[in-house]
Motif scaffolding. Sequence first.
Motif, PDB file in Angstrom:
ATOM      1  N   GLU A   1      34.523  40.900  36.388  1.00  0.00           N
ATOM      2  CA  GLU A   1      34.480  41.061  35.077  1.00  0.00           C
ATOM      3  C   GLU A   1      34.450  39.797  34.105  1.00  0.00           C
ATOM      4  OE1 GLU A   1      36.089  43.943  31.503  1.00  0.00           O
ATOM      5  OE2 GLU A   1      37.131  43.747  33.493  1.00  0.00           O
TER       6      GLU A   1
ATOM      7  N   GLU B   1      31.506  46.815  43.916  1.00  0.00           N
ATOM      8  CA  GLU B   1      31.959  48.206  44.441  1.00  0.00           C
ATOM      9  C   GLU B   1      31.997  48.425  45.647  1.00  0.00           C
ATOM     10  OE1 GLU B   1      28.761  49.842  41.569  1.00  0.00           O
ATOM     11  OE2 GLU B   1      27.557  49.787  43.380  1.00  0.00           O
TER      12      GLU B   1
ATOM     13  N   SER C   1      38.487  42.762  40.796  1.00  0.00           N
ATOM     14  CA  SER C   1      37.903  43.243  39.673  1.00  0.00           C
ATOM     15  C   SER C   1      37.928  42.291  38.325  1.00  0.00           C
ATOM     16  CB  SER C   1      38.110  44.769  39.463  1.00  0.00           C
ATOM     17  OG  SER C   1      39.502  44.959  39.193  1.00  0.00           O
TER      18      SER C   1
ATOM     19  N   THR D   1      38.442  49.529  39.382  1.00  0.00           N
ATOM     20  CA  THR D   1      39.474  48.523  39.149  1.00  0.00           C
ATOM     21  C   THR D   1      40.180  48.349  40.472  1.00  0.00           C
ATOM     22  OG1 THR D   1      39.883  49.071  37.151  1.00  0.00           O
ATOM     23  CG2 THR D   1      41.959  47.972  38.194  1.00  0.00           C
ATOM     24  N   THR D   2      40.320  47.011  40.912  1.00  0.00           N
ATOM     25  CA  THR D   2      41.048  46.745  42.205  1.00  0.00           C
ATOM     26  C   THR D   2      42.431  46.201  41.847  1.00  0.00           C
ATOM     27  OG1 THR D   2      40.190  44.351  42.119  1.00  0.00           O
ATOM     28  CG2 THR D   2      39.106  46.134  43.335  1.00  0.00           C
TER      29      THR D   2
END
Length: 371
Positions: A138, A199, A134, A152-153
Amino acid sequence: MLNTLPAQPSARQPRAIVKVAGVIVPAWVRWEVSNNTYYQADTFRVIFAANALPPETDANWLSDQKEAVVEIFAGFPADPMSYSETDLDSLIYGQIDDVEYDPVGTTVTVTGRDLTAVFIDTKALVQYQNFTSSQIAEKLATSHGLTVSGPTTNTPAGTFYAYDHVLQMEERSEWDLLTYLAQSEGYLCYVRGKTLHFEPRPTEPGDPYEIRWSVDEDGLPAANVQDLKLSRSMTVAKGVTVLVRSWHSRQAKDFTAYYPTKGKTIQPGNASPHGSRQVYVIRRGGLTQEAATDLAQKTHREITQHEMNLWAILPADNILTQTAMLRLTGTGTKFDQDYYLDAITRSMSVQNGYLMTVSAKNHNPETVPAL
């Protein structure tokens, strides 16, 4: 259902607006927008009548664009004689790849892709081993002026590709990196407008969009489509087994995973004198037993979804999206089932009005085990 059936005859007055470099350009005679599968860029194509273009946005102006964005709006405004882009839906926002001028046919054609193109056309110069998926999404989205959507991962990216030598090759794009990480996380990765979506896959499908076929007492067929074609892959129908082999150097172990599980009973009909189920073998280093099993299941799903195929042309609406399931009913055959959308192409022209062509696929639930 997403759509309302049975469909009722009615006069439709669809409208559209095409903007190039932020300016409304009239005189288009046809456009089409193709929403492809996840991990691919959506595309557009617009044909303008060159002799009908106003001076400020004529063929010379279009041919002089060195870098420009196209946005196409379409829909059914309340007042078809007076409307703006706020009364329509944005179908695509993307950059122009090519401008073609045909002085004999007096047309100008612009083609391009949505903003997935900025990732496809940029080389990934950093591996980002210490960042999570993630965080990488970003960073890359921000570098191109896009926002990112998704949770968030937690797993560092290096965990996924520390032993994948393919990913370490040079000249791979940022999109290669993003789609690799999305597949490793079990995520979807796609661009809509100015947002990168990174996602999880939807766990529960929403209401389906139905294609309904019927035949009346006189044997006359009726459907909410203009054309419909169906096919089945008999090779996949025999059954598919995926075998994953992986050597994990840190654990000094060789892991093997099957899906369906090794020794699972073969589905009826697979024991055929013309061939048994297909076996697909994948070799990938650095996978644990759990990761190998997960890869076998994901690959099995991807392969078997090509068993049942549907293609149709129908009056366009803006309801159907790629996240929806397509449901076919009424043919009285094994093709009556749910399908995953593969592509949606919407087009509008003076001659044909507002149409959409859809292609979809899925396995037959009686052939392969559900995942």
